[in-house]
Design an enzyme around this catalytic site. Structure first.
Site, mmCIF file in Angstrom:
data_model
loop_
_atom_site.group_PDB
_atom_site.id
_atom_site.type_symbol
_atom_site.label_atom_id
_atom_site.label_comp_id
_atom_site.label_asym_id
_atom_site.label_seq_id
_atom_site.Cartn_x
_atom_site.Cartn_y
_atom_site.Cartn_z
ATOM 1 N N ASP A 7 0.882 -1.166 0.000
ATOM 2 C CA ASP A 7 0.000 0.000 0.000
ATOM 3 C C ASP A 7 0.921 1.217 0.000
ATOM 4 O OD1 ASP A 7 -2.372 1.549 0.182
ATOM 5 O OD2 ASP A 7 -2.080 1.730 2.344
ATOM 6 N N GLU A 68 -1.100 -1.293 -4.859
ATOM 7 C CA GLU A 68 -2.314 -0.511 -5.101
ATOM 8 C C GLU A 68 -2.093 0.423 -6.277
ATOM 9 O OE1 GLU A 68 -5.056 1.155 -1.930
ATOM 10 O OE2 GLU A 68 -4.069 2.956 -2.663
ATOM 11 N N ASP A 141 -2.733 1.309 6.906
ATOM 12 C CA ASP A 141 -1.888 1.019 5.736
ATOM 13 C C ASP A 141 -1.425 -0.441 5.749
ATOM 14 O OD1 ASP A 141 -1.346 4.024 4.865
ATOM 15 O OD2 ASP A 141 -1.045 3.867 7.024
#
Length: 181
Positions: A7, A68, A141
């Site tokens: 992430d 991501e 996160d």
């Protein structure tokens, strides 16, 4: 299948490793956050992220990396930092010859919670449940990185079949053009 989920972020870059196959219980191998000081020069922050991701790759030896996909936000500065951290993750994986998949936030949320509009708390709760953890990983996160890895494990078989079909169609088209010449 062992997947490192990333992430991306300049201040907090979530990392999580999940192992398993679609349709079977998954196992969390590790989870954490690579942190950089907000007041450090950009180049130093990117190097710190690279070193952190390299450590995770060395320690956990994933077969795939799921990152991501950066999407448009109103805050250009935030998008740029996320994109730069994402590029570092792509570079680290590619340098090792590891396949990299990009998943959008809504794709990950839908895979893990059933809704592409789920909030951070819902994602954290489902990651906790799916990986049989005692509590949601903190910060968010870290939970998001695990969700990325879970999403990839669950989606990889279908994506691979689609890619194989696409490759076969391309080969057939190329062969047909050669025959018709």
């Amino acid at each position: 299948m062992r997947v490192l989920g990333v992430d991306p972020g300049l201040t907090r870059c979530g990392v999580g490793v999940v192992e398993g196959v679609a349709g079977r219980p998954l196992t969390m191998v590790g989870v954490g956050v690579v942190r950089t000081p907000a007041d450090a020069p950009l180049g130093h922050r990117l190097v710190a992220i690279e070193q952190g991701i390299e450590q995770w790759l060395d320690e956990h030896r994933p077969q795939y990396v799921a990152v991501e996909r950066v999407f448009s936000q109103h805050n250009v500065r935030t998008v740029m930092g996320t994109a730069q951290a994402s590029a570092v993750a792509l570079l680290c994986a590619s340098r090792r010859g590891l396949p990299v998949a990009l998943h959008t936030p809504s794709e990950v949320k839908a895979a893990v919670t059933g809704s592409g509009r789920a909030d951070k708390a819902q994602v954290g709760a489902m990651v906790t449940r799916l990986l049989r953890l005692d509590a949601p990983p903190k910060p968010a996160d870290a939970a998001d990185a695990l969700a990325l890895a879970i999403c990839h494990i669950w989606r990889a078989p279908a994506v691979n079949r689609l890619q194989q079909a696409h490759d076969e169609a391309r080969r057939a088209s190329t062969l047909a053009r050669k025959v018709n010449r």
